[in-house]
Every structure is written in C-alpha cells, then in structure tokens.
Design an enzyme around this catalytic site. Sequence first.
Site, PDB file in Angstrom:
ATOM      1  N   LYS A  52       0.603  -1.169   0.068  1.00 18.16           N
ATOM      2  CA  LYS A  52      -0.047  -0.033   0.018  1.00 18.16           C
ATOM      3  C   LYS A  52       0.895   1.313   0.224  1.00 18.16           C
ATOM      4  O   LYS A  52       0.616   2.105  -0.656  1.00 18.16           O
ATOM      5  CB  LYS A  52      -0.824  -0.148   1.212  1.00 18.16           C
ATOM      6  CG  LYS A  52      -2.117  -1.146   1.127  1.00 18.16           C
ATOM      7  CD  LYS A  52      -2.820  -1.132   2.414  1.00 18.16           C
ATOM      8  CE  LYS A  52      -3.781  -2.464   2.298  1.00 18.16           C
ATOM      9  NZ  LYS A  52      -4.642  -2.630   3.501  1.00 18.16           N
ATOM     10  N   GLN A  96      -4.730  -1.194   9.775  1.00 13.15           N
ATOM     11  CA  GLN A  96      -4.743  -2.393   8.948  1.00 13.15           C
ATOM     12  C   GLN A  96      -5.268  -3.700   9.875  1.00 13.15           C
ATOM     13  O   GLN A  96      -4.825  -3.769  11.474  1.00 13.15           O
ATOM     14  CB  GLN A  96      -3.267  -2.825   8.768  1.00 13.15           C
ATOM     15  CG  GLN A  96      -2.995  -4.155   7.965  1.00 13.15           C
ATOM     16  CD  GLN A  96      -3.777  -4.300   6.660  1.00 13.15           C
ATOM     17  OE1 GLN A  96      -3.657  -3.302   5.839  1.00 13.15           O
ATOM     18  NE2 GLN A  96      -3.997  -5.263   6.105  1.00 13.15           N
ATOM     19  N   ASP A 119     -11.095   3.314   4.007  1.00 17.98           N
ATOM     20  CA  ASP A 119     -11.517   1.657   3.972  1.00 17.98           C
ATOM     21  C   ASP A 119     -13.005   1.644   4.092  1.00 17.98           C
ATOM     22  O   ASP A 119     -13.729   0.337   3.695  1.00 17.98           O
ATOM     23  CB  ASP A 119     -10.837   0.843   5.437  1.00 17.98           C
ATOM     24  CG  ASP A 119      -9.745   0.029   5.042  1.00 17.98           C
ATOM     25  OD1 ASP A 119      -9.627  -0.451   4.023  1.00 17.98           O
ATOM     26  OD2 ASP A 119      -8.740  -0.088   6.168  1.00 17.98           O
TER      27      ASP A 119
HETATM   28  N1  GUN Z   1      -7.352  -6.810   6.331  1.00 18.51           N
HETATM   29  C1  GUN Z   1      -7.689  -7.395   5.387  1.00 18.51           C
HETATM   30  N2  GUN Z   1      -8.117  -6.662   4.527  1.00 18.51           N
HETATM   31  C2  GUN Z   1      -7.994  -5.373   4.699  1.00 18.51           C
HETATM   32  C3  GUN Z   1      -8.534  -4.043   3.930  1.00 18.51           C
HETATM   33  O1  GUN Z   1      -9.051  -4.087   2.981  1.00 18.51           O
HETATM   34  N3  GUN Z   1      -8.332  -3.024   4.939  1.00 18.51           N
HETATM   35  C4  GUN Z   1      -7.712  -3.185   6.164  1.00 18.51           C
HETATM   36  N4  GUN Z   1      -7.574  -1.932   6.694  1.00 18.51           N
HETATM   37  N5  GUN Z   1      -7.315  -4.199   6.812  1.00 18.51           N
HETATM   38  C5  GUN Z   1      -7.600  -5.345   6.097  1.00 18.51           C
END
Ligand code: GUN
Length: 281
Positions: A52, A96, A119
């Site tokens: 990311k 995350q 998100d």
């Molecule tokens: N963990 C697994 N997928 C995601 C996601 O799309 N966003 C976040 N913040 N954590 C995750």
Amino acid sequence: MQLIDGKALANKVQTEVAEEVERLKQEKNVVPGLAVILVGDDPASHAYVKMKAKACEKVGFYSITHNMPDTISQSEIIQIIEMMNANPHIDGILVQLPLPKHIDTDKILEVIDPKKDVDGFHAYNVGRLVTNLDSFVPCTPLGVMKMFEAYDIDLEGKDVCVVGASNIVGKPMAALLLNANATVTVTHIYTKDLKAHTAKADIVVVGVGVPGLIKEDMVKEGAVVIDIGINRIEDGSLVGDVDFPKVSKKCSYITPVPGGVGPMTIAMLLSNTLKAAKARA
Ligand code: GUN
C-alpha cells in the site's frame, strides 16, 4: 473462458489516479495524504501495508505508516487516530486489520473521522452504502465492482452468490450487488448446503480464506467466478478459494490468484484516498 486481469486494470486505475494527483497539486496545491496504522508483526499484514505504501509513493501521495508493537493499548491507538483526524495533510486513515485480541476493533474503527475513512469500515459509511448513498466503499468489493464494469459484466437481475459474510468483504459486496439490482444470496460458515447456492448462480464471488473451497461441481457452466481468497499453501505458493485449474474450464470469466482481485484492492485504496483529498480541495 476469459481471464479477468486485475493487475492490468489496477495499473490503469493507478495511472489515472497519478494524473489526477498531478492536476490536484498544480491547481489546488493539495497532495493527497494517507496514514496507515499497523499493529503487531503479522507477516501478511506487513506485506500488505508495504504494498500500500509503495503504491502511494508511485502515484505521488504523501503517506506515513505508524508501525506499533502489539503491546500497544487501545487508548494509545485511539490517540494516534485522533492525531490523524486533526492532521490537515492526512486525507485517509487506514487501520490494518486484524488487530491484536486485546483491542476492540469496532471501537477503533468508530474513532476514525468518516470523511477520512478510506477503508469504508466506519458505521457511518456502512449505513450510507446500504442505503445507496455516496460513501467510502471497502476497497476489495469496490475493486470487484470495477472489474464487472471494465469487462462489461451485466449485474441487473443476475443471480449472484456471495460466499463469506465478513464486514470487510462479504457484507459490503452484497450491498453493492443489491444496489446494482442483482439478486443476491449471501452464504457463510453456517450455510447448510453451500453447493445448492453456488451451483445455480450466474456469478459466484468468494472470499473466505479456504484454499480450493469452490470445486468444479459447485459452479454452473458459463458462470462468472470472482476469487477474493489469498492463501499461502504448504509448498509456499499463493492460491485462491477456487480450484482454479478445474473451475476455470467451466467459466465464462474468472479472476486468477495472484493477479486478480488483490491488485484491485490497492488501486481502490488509492482511488478512495484521492476522493477524500478532492473533497478537502
Ligand atoms: N485486512 C484485510 N483486508 C483489509 C483491508 O481491506 N483493509 C484493512 N484495513 N485491513 C485489511
């Protein structure tokens, strides 16, 4: 069978985002900023966050990662989020997941300013998505919708089976499909007969983290199959939730793993952060 090339589509989205970032800088002197909060040392989470951050750099975003030990307290995480909420250079905040067991994830997500919730996990945005109002939409299901659009896969009136009912993937996926006028069935761990639902669907979307769960006899001839699973198996390779070699022979369209939905998730995070930055500008 046609392969849905998530990597190529994600690259296209990234190029478009980079162009818009340049325009935003020139015209409004605004640089989109993303703050990522990463707790603990789960290798998969570290790998995702690294990807990311790299993508942010590539499109010209400002990004910071708060890398915290898993001994951090809930109130300390909340303090970081509140700092990011108040920071005028930060447009998007991403925590995350999963978080360590001693942290109440729901509480944490509720602290994020809904306008910075790139998100789309805050209840404010979830509610707006379900009522079909403009909102931040979780990146993975949004990426899947982008794939349907790019490959002209019509959703109206189609029978879609979503396998998995998580807050991150299955539930928002179902809401998006419903908003697109599909007939949606959501299956999950308590579903009595999974095959009975998947086998009659025009489109199967699966994201549960069980390697090879969807076998060839569970999918209708000519179905569209979207595989959101990413599983590392014993030999070290990555596979999805679909038995790709066999199922792909029956499909009209299918996403590969890797190179399918994964890259789209990151592209949609960039897209959501750009959207937040534009709102600021
Ligand atoms: N963990 C697994 N997928 C995601 C996601 O799309 N966003 C976040 N913040 N954590 C995750």
